[in-house]
Design an enzyme around this catalytic site. Structure first.
Site, PDB file in Angstrom:
ATOM      1  N   ASN A 110       0.748  -1.255  -0.085  1.00 55.49           N
ATOM      2  CA  ASN A 110      -0.041   0.023  -0.193  1.00 55.49           C
ATOM      3  C   ASN A 110       0.846   1.341   0.102  1.00 55.49           C
ATOM      4  O   ASN A 110       0.356   2.309  -0.775  1.00 55.49           O
ATOM      5  CB  ASN A 110      -0.964  -0.206   1.124  1.00 55.49           C
ATOM      6  CG  ASN A 110      -2.122  -1.107   1.175  1.00 55.49           C
ATOM      7  OD1 ASN A 110      -2.069  -1.742   0.339  1.00 55.49           O
ATOM      8  ND2 ASN A 110      -2.564  -1.617   2.177  1.00 55.49           N
ATOM      9  N   HIS A 156     -18.475  35.926 -30.637  1.00 49.69           N
ATOM     10  CA  HIS A 156     -19.389  35.362 -31.013  1.00 49.69           C
ATOM     11  C   HIS A 156     -19.148  34.715 -32.431  1.00 49.69           C
ATOM     12  O   HIS A 156     -20.045  34.718 -33.230  1.00 49.69           O
ATOM     13  CB  HIS A 156     -20.787  36.186 -31.182  1.00 49.69           C
ATOM     14  CG  HIS A 156     -21.001  36.869 -29.884  1.00 49.69           C
ATOM     15  ND1 HIS A 156     -21.740  36.489 -28.799  1.00 49.69           N
ATOM     16  CD2 HIS A 156     -20.709  38.234 -29.411  1.00 49.69           C
ATOM     17  CE1 HIS A 156     -21.864  37.173 -27.883  1.00 49.69           C
ATOM     18  NE2 HIS A 156     -21.057  38.266 -28.239  1.00 49.69           N
ATOM     19  N   SER A 277      -8.539  12.691 -48.207  1.00 46.83           N
ATOM     20  CA  SER A 277      -9.733  11.624 -48.257  1.00 46.83           C
ATOM     21  C   SER A 277      -9.815  10.633 -49.090  1.00 46.83           C
ATOM     22  O   SER A 277      -9.044  10.519 -50.227  1.00 46.83           O
ATOM     23  CB  SER A 277     -11.059  12.730 -48.695  1.00 46.83           C
ATOM     24  OG  SER A 277     -11.919  11.808 -49.064  1.00 46.83           O
ATOM     25  N   LYS A 283      -9.697  17.056 -50.977  1.00 44.39           N
ATOM     26  CA  LYS A 283      -9.567  17.151 -49.658  1.00 44.39           C
ATOM     27  C   LYS A 283      -8.113  17.445 -49.081  1.00 44.39           C
ATOM     28  O   LYS A 283      -7.431  16.667 -49.534  1.00 44.39           O
ATOM     29  CB  LYS A 283     -10.605  16.215 -48.764  1.00 44.39           C
ATOM     30  CG  LYS A 283     -11.919  16.194 -48.982  1.00 44.39           C
ATOM     31  CD  LYS A 283     -12.613  17.781 -48.439  1.00 44.39           C
ATOM     32  CE  LYS A 283     -12.787  17.319 -46.918  1.00 44.39           C
ATOM     33  NZ  LYS A 283     -13.671  16.593 -46.372  1.00 44.39           N
ATOM     34  N   ASN A 285      -7.307  17.223 -45.150  1.00 43.47           N
ATOM     35  CA  ASN A 285      -8.103  17.724 -43.770  1.00 43.47           C
ATOM     36  C   ASN A 285      -7.139  17.801 -42.652  1.00 43.47           C
ATOM     37  O   ASN A 285      -5.972  17.234 -42.488  1.00 43.47           O
ATOM     38  CB  ASN A 285      -8.895  16.297 -43.410  1.00 43.47           C
ATOM     39  CG  ASN A 285      -9.884  16.001 -44.649  1.00 43.47           C
ATOM     40  OD1 ASN A 285     -10.551  17.089 -45.090  1.00 43.47           O
ATOM     41  ND2 ASN A 285     -10.075  14.659 -44.867  1.00 43.47           N
ATOM     42  N   GLU A 290      -8.308  17.789 -35.023  1.00 51.14           N
ATOM     43  CA  GLU A 290      -9.503  17.084 -34.821  1.00 51.14           C
ATOM     44  C   GLU A 290      -9.320  16.047 -33.697  1.00 51.14           C
ATOM     45  O   GLU A 290      -9.983  16.004 -32.732  1.00 51.14           O
ATOM     46  CB  GLU A 290     -10.096  16.545 -35.974  1.00 51.14           C
ATOM     47  CG  GLU A 290     -10.743  17.661 -36.848  1.00 51.14           C
ATOM     48  CD  GLU A 290     -11.152  17.114 -38.202  1.00 51.14           C
ATOM     49  OE1 GLU A 290     -11.739  15.986 -38.175  1.00 51.14           O
ATOM     50  OE2 GLU A 290     -10.697  17.574 -39.115  1.00 51.14           O
ATOM     51  N   TYR A 317      -6.567   1.943   2.358  1.00 51.43           N
ATOM     52  CA  TYR A 317      -6.490   1.337   0.845  1.00 51.43           C
ATOM     53  C   TYR A 317      -7.544   0.405   0.630  1.00 51.43           C
ATOM     54  O   TYR A 317      -7.970  -0.380   1.196  1.00 51.43           O
ATOM     55  CB  TYR A 317      -5.181   0.617   0.666  1.00 51.43           C
ATOM     56  CG  TYR A 317      -5.046  -0.125  -0.734  1.00 51.43           C
ATOM     57  CD1 TYR A 317      -4.499   0.523  -1.746  1.00 51.43           C
ATOM     58  CD2 TYR A 317      -5.523  -1.214  -0.926  1.00 51.43           C
ATOM     59  CE1 TYR A 317      -4.719   0.198  -3.105  1.00 51.43           C
ATOM     60  CE2 TYR A 317      -5.367  -1.823  -2.165  1.00 51.43           C
ATOM     61  CZ  TYR A 317      -4.882  -1.043  -3.235  1.00 51.43           C
ATOM     62  OH  TYR A 317      -4.738  -1.634  -4.784  1.00 51.43           O
ATOM     63  N   GLN A 322      -6.673   0.375  -7.588  1.00 49.11           N
ATOM     64  CA  GLN A 322      -5.823  -0.067  -8.790  1.00 49.11           C
ATOM     65  C   GLN A 322      -6.105   0.780 -10.035  1.00 49.11           C
ATOM     66  O   GLN A 322      -5.265   0.630 -10.794  1.00 49.11           O
ATOM     67  CB  GLN A 322      -5.925  -1.437  -8.564  1.00 49.11           C
ATOM     68  CG  GLN A 322      -4.883  -2.158  -9.732  1.00 49.11           C
ATOM     69  CD  GLN A 322      -4.830  -3.702  -9.321  1.00 49.11           C
ATOM     70  OE1 GLN A 322      -4.116  -4.083  -8.586  1.00 49.11           O
ATOM     71  NE2 GLN A 322      -5.453  -4.335 -10.444  1.00 49.11           N
TER      72      GLN A 322
HETATM   73  N1  ARG Z   1      -1.488  -3.506  -7.417  1.00 47.58           N
HETATM   74  C1  ARG Z   1      -2.042  -2.920  -6.409  1.00 47.58           C
HETATM   75  C2  ARG Z   1      -2.509  -1.459  -6.792  1.00 47.58           C
HETATM   76  O1  ARG Z   1      -2.240  -1.033  -7.837  1.00 47.58           O
HETATM   77  C3  ARG Z   1      -1.138  -2.683  -5.221  1.00 47.58           C
HETATM   78  C4  ARG Z   1      -1.398  -2.520  -4.138  1.00 47.58           C
HETATM   79  C5  ARG Z   1      -1.966  -3.723  -3.475  1.00 47.58           C
HETATM   80  N2  ARG Z   1      -2.427  -3.653  -2.051  1.00 47.58           N
HETATM   81  C6  ARG Z   1      -3.152  -4.555  -1.549  1.00 47.58           C
HETATM   82  N3  ARG Z   1      -3.421  -4.549  -0.276  1.00 47.58           N
HETATM   83  N4  ARG Z   1      -4.016  -5.406  -2.172  1.00 47.58           N
HETATM   84  O2  ARG Z   1      -3.269  -0.671  -6.120  1.00 47.58           O
END
Ligand code: ARG
Length: 462
Positions: A110, A156, A277, A283, A285, A290, A317, A322
């Site tokens: 985490n 405008h 085109s 054309k 373009n 775009e 977390y 993810q």
């Molecule tokens: N692949 C996970 C992510 O991108 C990493 C963290 C995972 N942590 C866990 N407690 N599952 O978030």
């Protein structure tokens, strides 16, 4: 494949869940930052005596070898791995045995992933900032060449007052300067260190988070471990800054699309930056512009994805997070693609000066100047405005312009009119005299270019 957590489980994870859960397909690109973070972590663990110095050195050596092997193509990512973090740790253990298993002491994926994204995006911001800088430099160059190229200014999408093409280019330069400023600001808040937050509640080990921060070139450790692993503000801020920048590129693109149409013909894009085109031979373009306009929608969408993904998450977390990576990587990848193509496209376009001037010469773009002429002779503005309105109506009915209307017709409306009115309302005078600060007069455009270059220097280094 046996998972890292096999001890707790009595069955293997279903292969569909494994595939669904896995993020290596899109987070492998963070391998360098993952290794950089792990090296800092291993260094600190050794220095603090949490692991032995020799284990620390071995881990660092192993991580560096893995980095070299990935970069040289010797080591390929395992698509069955859950993510880049697990992949590198497993590879390290494969190479170092038990020593490899010590790396994750006092760390969680985490805080590891929170760190990796920050480090990764910090590098991306540098690249994007450099591209925006190059775009501003290109605009300054074009503005310099066209400081006195007269064109109609619009409100405008109706011809309003005359400006210069240089002035128009420098308007975009100002927007882009703000974009760099926003990126600087985002980077400042991004560059703080979540490592050591661990899973969510810090650790009982005697870690030194200030040491890892300085090893990683980050300003300080994040001051709350729950926030450290829960925060994705920096992704949202970056996506938002990129959305604003894309919105600028999109407006610019829209103008280029209009300007390159037969109806305007203010510019012509180089053949190398236009497409044809499949059926209409005539054309040419403006596909690039775009596509930039279209890609703006998706970057704004990425920003929305991130906000929506985060808005209901309890601390700390959650796996939902993810999803942050694909969204922010998409935004980053696409803005780079846009900038890389947009810059040479602008640099090679031909400015059709005469067409711009001819368009400015029609449509009573000098009506305000005609009213101002009377004001400068003492008439209140509202009265002058009304008289000029009458003159415009007269020109329309006689199918002529203010420049060509005979002096007798002017005098009929007001005795204050004299022959010098024709100079006062000539396009050149109208533009040259608009020399208020920030205005379109050539001398003011030159001034803006200088100021912009100075500001760019400050912002880019700052
Ligand atoms: N692949 C996970 C992510 O991108 C990493 C963290 C995972 N942590 C866990 N407690 N599952 O978030």
């Amino acid at each position: 494949m046996s998972m890292m957590w096999a001890g707790r489980f009595s069955k293997e994870v279903d292969s569909k869940v494994n595939a669904f859960n896995s993020s290596i397909a899109f987070d492998a690109r963070m391998y360098r930052q993952d290794i950089e973070g792990s090296i800092a972590h291993a260094t600190m663990l050794g220095e603090q005596g949490i692991i032995s110095m020799s284990d620390s050195l071995e881990l660092i050596g192993g991580l560096k070898e893995i980095l070299d092997d990935i970069e040289s193509g010797k080591l390929e990512f395992d698509s069955n791995a859950e993510d880049i973090h697990m992949f590198i740790e497993a590879e390290l253990t494969k190479r170092l045995g038990d020593v490899g298993k010590r790396l994750h002491t006092s760390r969680s994926r985490n805080d590891q992933v929170a760190l990796d994204i920050r480090l990764y995006l910090r590098d991306e911001i540098k690249e994007i900032r450099l591209l925006i800088k190059q775009l501003i430099e290109t605009l300054c160059k074009i503005a310099e060449q066209h400081a006195d190229t007269i064109m109609p200014g619009y409100t405008h999408l109706q011809r309003a007052q005359p400006i210069t093409f240089g002035h128009h280019m420098m308007a975009y330069a100002q927007m882009l300067l703000r974009d760099i400023d926003r990126l600087n600001d985002t980077e400042r808040r991004m560059n703080v260190n979540p490592l050591g937050s661990c899973a969510l509640a810090g650790t009982t080990y005697n870690i030194d988070r200030f040491r890892t921060s300085s090893l990683l070139g980050m300003t300080e450790p994040m001051s709350n471990s729950l926030d450290g692993v829960s925060d994705r503000d920096f992704c949202i801020e970056l996506a938002s800054a990129l959305s604003v920048c894309m919105m600028h590129l999109s407006r610019f693109s829209e103008e280029i699309i209009l300007w390159s149409s037969w109806e305007f013909k203010f510019i012509e894009l180089d053949d190398a930056f236009s497409t044809g085109s499949s059926i209409m031979p005539q054309k040419k373009n403006p596909d690039v512009t775009e596509l930039i306009r279209g890609k703006t929608a998706r970057v704004i969408g990425d920003n929305m994805t991130l906000l929506t993904m985060m808005k209901g998450l309890p601390l700390a977390y959650n796996k939902d997070m993810q999803e942050d990576k694909e969204a922010i990587f998409d935004a980053v990848d696409n803005i780079k693609l846009c900038l890389v193509t947009f810059i040479p496209m602008l640099d090679t376009m031909t400015v059709l000066k005469d067409n711009m001037r001819n368009s400015a010469a029609k449509g009573f773009i000098n009506a305000t100047d005609c009213a101002d002429y009377l004001v400068k002779k003492g008439m209140p503005f509202r009265t002058a405005y009304k008289i000029t309105g009458g003159l415009v109506a007269m020109c329309i009915s006689k199918n002529t312009t203010l420049e060509e209307l005979p002096i007798e017709d002017y005098k009929q409306q007001s005795e204050l009119f004299d022959n010098d009115v024709y100079t006062a309302i000539s396009l050149d005078t109208c533009v040259k005299e608009r020399k208020s600060y920030g205005g379109p007069a050539p001398e003011k455009v030159t001034e803006q270019i200088e100021l912009t270059r100075k500001k760019l220097e400050e912002l880019y280094n700052g």
